[in-house]
Design a protein around this motif. Structure first.
Motif, PDB file in Angstrom:
ATOM      1  N   PHE A 176      27.910  79.123 139.983  1.00  0.00           N
ATOM      2  CA  PHE A 176      28.096  78.205 141.104  1.00  0.00           C
ATOM      3  C   PHE A 176      27.415  76.855 140.844  1.00  0.00           C
ATOM      4  CE2 PHE A 176      28.593  82.415 142.906  1.00  0.00           C
ATOM      5  CZ  PHE A 176      29.696  82.273 143.730  1.00  0.00           C
ATOM      6  N   TRP A 177      26.296  76.894 140.106  1.00  0.00           N
ATOM      7  CA  TRP A 177      25.508  75.660 139.922  1.00  0.00           C
ATOM      8  C   TRP A 177      26.257  74.625 139.089  1.00  0.00           C
ATOM      9  CZ3 TRP A 177      23.507  72.743 135.961  1.00  0.00           C
ATOM     10  CH2 TRP A 177      22.530  71.807 136.295  1.00  0.00           C
ATOM     11  N   PHE A 178      26.890  75.049 138.005  1.00  0.00           N
ATOM     12  CA  PHE A 178      27.570  74.095 137.137  1.00  0.00           C
ATOM     13  C   PHE A 178      28.710  73.360 137.843  1.00  0.00           C
ATOM     14  CE2 PHE A 178      25.416  76.355 133.644  1.00  0.00           C
ATOM     15  CZ  PHE A 178      24.949  75.275 132.923  1.00  0.00           C
ATOM     16  N   PRO A 179      29.586  74.043 138.603  1.00  0.00           N
ATOM     17  CA  PRO A 179      30.621  73.299 139.348  1.00  0.00           C
ATOM     18  C   PRO A 179      30.029  72.344 140.387  1.00  0.00           C
ATOM     19  CG  PRO A 179      31.222  75.602 139.163  1.00  0.00           C
ATOM     20  CD  PRO A 179      29.813  75.503 138.688  1.00  0.00           C
ATOM     21  N   LEU A 180      28.954  72.798 141.093  1.00  0.00           N
ATOM     22  CA  LEU A 180      28.324  71.916 142.082  1.00  0.00           C
ATOM     23  C   LEU A 180      27.706  70.689 141.409  1.00  0.00           C
ATOM     24  CD1 LEU A 180      26.602  74.552 144.408  1.00  0.00           C
ATOM     25  CD2 LEU A 180      28.622  73.168 144.921  1.00  0.00           C
ATOM     26  N   PHE A 181      27.087  70.912 140.261  1.00  0.00           N
ATOM     27  CA  PHE A 181      26.503  69.796 139.501  1.00  0.00           C
ATOM     28  C   PHE A 181      27.597  68.804 139.091  1.00  0.00           C
ATOM     29  CE2 PHE A 181      25.555  67.877 135.375  1.00  0.00           C
ATOM     30  CZ  PHE A 181      24.333  67.272 135.621  1.00  0.00           C
ATOM     31  N   THR A 182      28.723  69.325 138.617  1.00  0.00           N
ATOM     32  CA  THR A 182      29.830  68.459 138.199  1.00  0.00           C
ATOM     33  C   THR A 182      30.356  67.634 139.362  1.00  0.00           C
ATOM     34  OG1 THR A 182      30.474  69.971 136.420  1.00  0.00           O
ATOM     35  CG2 THR A 182      32.145  68.421 137.193  1.00  0.00           C
ATOM     36  N   ILE A 183      30.506  68.257 140.536  1.00  0.00           N
ATOM     37  CA  ILE A 183      30.978  67.526 141.708  1.00  0.00           C
ATOM     38  C   ILE A 183      29.982  66.433 142.091  1.00  0.00           C
ATOM     39  CG2 ILE A 183      31.419  67.724 144.189  1.00  0.00           C
ATOM     40  CD1 ILE A 183      32.607  70.490 143.610  1.00  0.00           C
ATOM     41  N   ALA A 184      28.679  66.743 141.996  1.00  0.00           N
ATOM     42  CA  ALA A 184      27.649  65.767 142.351  1.00  0.00           C
ATOM     43  C   ALA A 184      27.706  64.542 141.445  1.00  0.00           C
ATOM     44  CB  ALA A 184      26.272  66.412 142.286  1.00  0.00           C
ATOM     45  N   VAL A 185      27.847  64.746 140.135  1.00  0.00           N
ATOM     46  CA  VAL A 185      27.863  63.595 139.219  1.00  0.00           C
ATOM     47  C   VAL A 185      29.191  62.832 139.321  1.00  0.00           C
ATOM     48  CG1 VAL A 185      26.166  64.599 137.651  1.00  0.00           C
ATOM     49  CG2 VAL A 185      28.609  65.022 137.259  1.00  0.00           C
ATOM     50  N   LEU A 186      30.286  63.549 139.616  1.00  0.00           N
ATOM     51  CA  LEU A 186      31.554  62.853 139.832  1.00  0.00           C
ATOM     52  C   LEU A 186      31.488  61.972 141.077  1.00  0.00           C
ATOM     53  CD1 LEU A 186      34.240  65.566 138.953  1.00  0.00           C
ATOM     54  CD2 LEU A 186      33.665  63.515 137.639  1.00  0.00           C
ATOM     55  N   LEU A 187      30.775  62.466 142.106  1.00  0.00           N
ATOM     56  CA  LEU A 187      30.595  61.661 143.314  1.00  0.00           C
ATOM     57  C   LEU A 187      29.778  60.408 142.992  1.00  0.00           C
ATOM     58  CD1 LEU A 187      30.929  61.244 146.337  1.00  0.00           C
ATOM     59  CD2 LEU A 187      28.897  62.668 146.695  1.00  0.00           C
ATOM     60  N   PHE A 188      28.751  60.580 142.162  1.00  0.00           N
ATOM     61  CA  PHE A 188      27.972  59.402 141.763  1.00  0.00           C
ATOM     62  C   PHE A 188      28.868  58.409 141.013  1.00  0.00           C
ATOM     63  CE2 PHE A 188      25.748  56.981 138.543  1.00  0.00           C
ATOM     64  CZ  PHE A 188      24.742  56.387 139.279  1.00  0.00           C
ATOM     65  N   ARG A 189      29.679  58.911 140.093  1.00  0.00           N
ATOM     66  CA  ARG A 189      30.580  58.042 139.335  1.00  0.00           C
ATOM     67  C   ARG A 189      31.501  57.279 140.273  1.00  0.00           C
ATOM     68  NH1 ARG A 189      35.782  58.637 138.286  1.00  0.00           N
ATOM     69  NH2 ARG A 189      36.712  57.456 136.542  1.00  0.00           N
ATOM     70  N   ASN A 190      32.018  57.971 141.296  1.00  0.00           N
ATOM     71  CA  ASN A 190      32.911  57.341 142.256  1.00  0.00           C
ATOM     72  C   ASN A 190      32.194  56.218 143.015  1.00  0.00           C
ATOM     73  OD1 ASN A 190      34.260  57.312 145.182  1.00  0.00           O
ATOM     74  ND2 ASN A 190      35.786  58.016 143.694  1.00  0.00           N
ATOM     75  N   LEU A 191      30.961  56.477 143.450  1.00  0.00           N
ATOM     76  CA  LEU A 191      30.185  55.457 144.155  1.00  0.00           C
ATOM     77  C   LEU A 191      29.865  54.284 143.213  1.00  0.00           C
ATOM     78  CD1 LEU A 191      27.708  57.762 146.108  1.00  0.00           C
ATOM     79  CD2 LEU A 191      29.638  56.489 147.059  1.00  0.00           C
ATOM     80  N   TYR A 192      29.532  54.615 141.969  1.00  0.00           N
ATOM     81  CA  TYR A 192      29.182  53.608 140.962  1.00  0.00           C
ATOM     82  C   TYR A 192      30.325  52.613 140.770  1.00  0.00           C
ATOM     83  CZ  TYR A 192      27.673  51.855 136.339  1.00  0.00           C
ATOM     84  OH  TYR A 192      27.297  51.078 135.279  1.00  0.00           O
ATOM     85  N   LYS A 193      31.558  53.115 140.751  1.00  0.00           N
ATOM     86  CA  LYS A 193      32.717  52.269 140.515  1.00  0.00           C
ATOM     87  C   LYS A 193      33.199  51.570 141.786  1.00  0.00           C
ATOM     88  CE  LYS A 193      34.582  54.453 136.353  1.00  0.00           C
ATOM     89  NZ  LYS A 193      34.589  53.191 135.581  1.00  0.00           N
ATOM     90  N   THR A 194      33.299  52.302 142.889  1.00  0.00           N
ATOM     91  CA  THR A 194      33.850  51.718 144.112  1.00  0.00           C
ATOM     92  C   THR A 194      32.889  50.720 144.754  1.00  0.00           C
ATOM     93  OG1 THR A 194      33.054  53.635 145.379  1.00  0.00           O
ATOM     94  CG2 THR A 194      35.341  53.681 144.602  1.00  0.00           C
ATOM     95  N   LEU A 195      31.582  50.972 144.655  1.00  0.00           N
ATOM     96  CA  LEU A 195      30.588  50.083 145.262  1.00  0.00           C
ATOM     97  C   LEU A 195      30.009  49.086 144.266  1.00  0.00           C
ATOM     98  CD1 LEU A 195      28.665  52.656 147.508  1.00  0.00           C
ATOM     99  CD2 LEU A 195      30.607  51.196 148.102  1.00  0.00           C
ATOM    100  N   ASN A 196      30.553  49.100 143.032  1.00  0.00           N
ATOM    101  CA  ASN A 196      30.118  48.156 141.991  1.00  0.00           C
ATOM    102  C   ASN A 196      28.609  48.203 141.748  1.00  0.00           C
ATOM    103  OD1 ASN A 196      32.695  47.015 141.376  1.00  0.00           O
ATOM    104  ND2 ASN A 196      32.586  45.793 143.248  1.00  0.00           N
ATOM    105  N   TRP A 197      28.087  49.407 141.599  1.00  0.00           N
ATOM    106  CA  TRP A 197      26.655  49.543 141.318  1.00  0.00           C
ATOM    107  C   TRP A 197      26.292  48.977 139.947  1.00  0.00           C
ATOM    108  CZ3 TRP A 197      24.982  55.051 143.417  1.00  0.00           C
ATOM    109  CH2 TRP A 197      25.020  55.006 144.825  1.00  0.00           C
ATOM    110  N   LYS A 198      27.291  48.762 139.107  1.00  0.00           N
ATOM    111  CA  LYS A 198      27.022  48.161 137.796  1.00  0.00           C
ATOM    112  C   LYS A 198      26.496  46.736 137.930  1.00  0.00           C
ATOM    113  CE  LYS A 198      31.693  46.304 137.009  1.00  0.00           C
ATOM    114  NZ  LYS A 198      32.185  46.622 138.358  1.00  0.00           N
ATOM    115  N   ASP A 199      26.757  46.104 139.086  1.00  0.00           N
ATOM    116  CA  ASP A 199      26.316  44.727 139.301  1.00  0.00           C
ATOM    117  C   ASP A 199      24.931  44.640 139.917  1.00  0.00           C
ATOM    118  OD1 ASP A 199      28.776  43.831 138.347  1.00  0.00           O
ATOM    119  OD2 ASP A 199      29.696  43.920 140.333  1.00  0.00           O
ATOM    120  N   LEU A 200      24.323  45.793 140.221  1.00  0.00           N
ATOM    121  CA  LEU A 200      22.984  45.797 140.803  1.00  0.00           C
ATOM    122  C   LEU A 200      21.947  45.378 139.775  1.00  0.00           C
ATOM    123  CD1 LEU A 200      23.111  49.203 142.744  1.00  0.00           C
ATOM    124  CD2 LEU A 200      23.330  46.915 143.734  1.00  0.00           C
TER     125      LEU A 200
END
Length: 365
Positions: free
Chosen positions: A47-71
């Motif tokens: 269960f941990w590995f799928p939950l971990f994958t979802i968590a990092v994918l969510l971070f990736r989504n926020l990173y791209k949609t909210l332009n965290w690369k520009d921080l």
């Protein structure tokens, strides 16, 4: 731009898979000395590995949609820590709930095989949450660090490639612009010569038109090329001289001293031709008795040198109307094509005007 939650980029999944393998190897190291509860850890990992994958994918989504690369670096670190702690705690609580629901009977009846720690259920759950929270937070933080490093490196490479392409396009556009400036300049002078000869000698005018058509064909074909063979440039100079001699006749003493072995090298198109044209228009034509014009070449191991020498009048000539772009254009073209690996030298005495081109020796591939 729409951001997919599950990316289609194979490189992303390859990097993520390698990171997961690293985590699995780390888990194996932890499990070895804890064989009495190994089956519980394996179960939790399902269960941990799928939950971990979802968590990092969510971070990736926020990173791209909210332009965290520009921080700024400080802001990015703060956001990453908060996200790692919150997502790590969420996963830890979910894992504890899953673990307790499946193994409630075993935990409450203390039937874990070979277990020497008889802990209360509440204490065990809290310890499990704390340990899992710390571990998951560290792993998510590590993933975020690697992801940001990889994407930043990729972004830098793309920026460098875009810059290189823009520089190439600018160079190509500038070269085309300079080439387009040369052709009308030559055409204007050639047509003036033909117009003069039409009234003097129609047979010679006909020959001049044939030579001009060859020159124009060469000019059109070479306008799309950065370099042409020296032999092609020599042929076009000879055609041009045929046109000029119909007007100047014996007043022009012309010699071209370029060895045949130099014909196979490359040169920017119309460069020598323009130098010859300038020498005649601003030198020989202003000398009543005429003068000499010489085009010669020499070479060493790495470079080839072209020299154009013309006589100058011994009095102040009447200045011819000119755009003044000829010599400047050649110097600029050499700079764009060869950079510091070329030279354009102008020298003048009271009797002679000399221009020397120095370019690297190149042959067609």
């Amino acid at each position: 731009m729409k951001v997919l939650f599950f990316p289609h980029d194979q490189k992303f999944w390859l990097d993520h898979g390698l990171f997961m393998l690293f985590l699995a190897a780390t888990q194996m190291v932890i499990i070895v000395p804890m064989q009495d509860i190994a089956r519980f850890i394996f179960f939790c990992d399902m269960f941990w590995f799928p939950l971990f994958t979802i968590a990092v994918l969510l971070f990736r989504n926020l990173y791209k949609t909210l332009n965290w690369k520009d921080l700024s670096s400080k802001q990015f670190v703060e956001y990453s820590i908060v996200y790692s702690l919150s997502s790590g705690l969420t996963i830890a609580v979910m894992m504890s709930a899953i673990f307790s629901s499946f193994f409630y009977q075993e935990l409450t009846s203390d039937i874990i095989p070979h277990s020497t720690n008889k802990l209360s259920l509440a204490k065990l759950v809290m310890g499990s949450i704390a340990g899992n929270w710390i571990q998951t937070t560290v792993f998510i933080s590590a993933w975020i660090f690697l992801y940001n490093s990889i994407t930043s490196t990729k972004r830098i490479r793309e920026t460098e490639l875009l810059y290189a392409r823009s520089q190439h396009n600018l160079k190509e556009a500038t070269l085309n612009s300079l080439s387009n400036q040369l052709n009308p300049h030559f055409l204007f002078n050639a047509l003036n010569n033909i117009r003069f000869m039409v009234h003097e000698n129609q047979q010679h005018a006909d020959a001049m038109i044939v030579s001009l058509s060859d020159i124009l064909r060469y000019s059109l074909e070479s306008s799309s090329k950065e370099k042409v063979l020296v032999g092609e440039e020599v042929a076009i100079i000879e055609n041009y001289i045929d046109i000029i001699k119909s007007q100047l006749e014996e007043r022009l003493s012309f010699k071209i001293l370029i060895p045949l072995e130099h014909y196979r090298f490359l040169i920017p198109p119309m460069s020598l031709q323009l130098l010859v044209e300038n020498s005649i228009k601003h030198g020989i034509e202003n000398i009543q008795e005429g003068g000499k014009l010489t085009v010669e070449s020499a070479a060493d191991d790495n470079y080839i040198y072209f020299t154009v020498i013309n006589d100058l009048p011994n009095h102040n000539p009447i200045k011819q109307p000119t755009t003044g772009i000829g010599l400047k254009n050649i110097a600029r073209r050499l700079e764009l094509l060869y950079g510091s690996d070329s030279d354009f030298i102008i020298s003048k005495t009271h009797a002679e005007f000399t221009v020397t081109l120095k370019i690297p020796k190149e042959i067609p591939q």
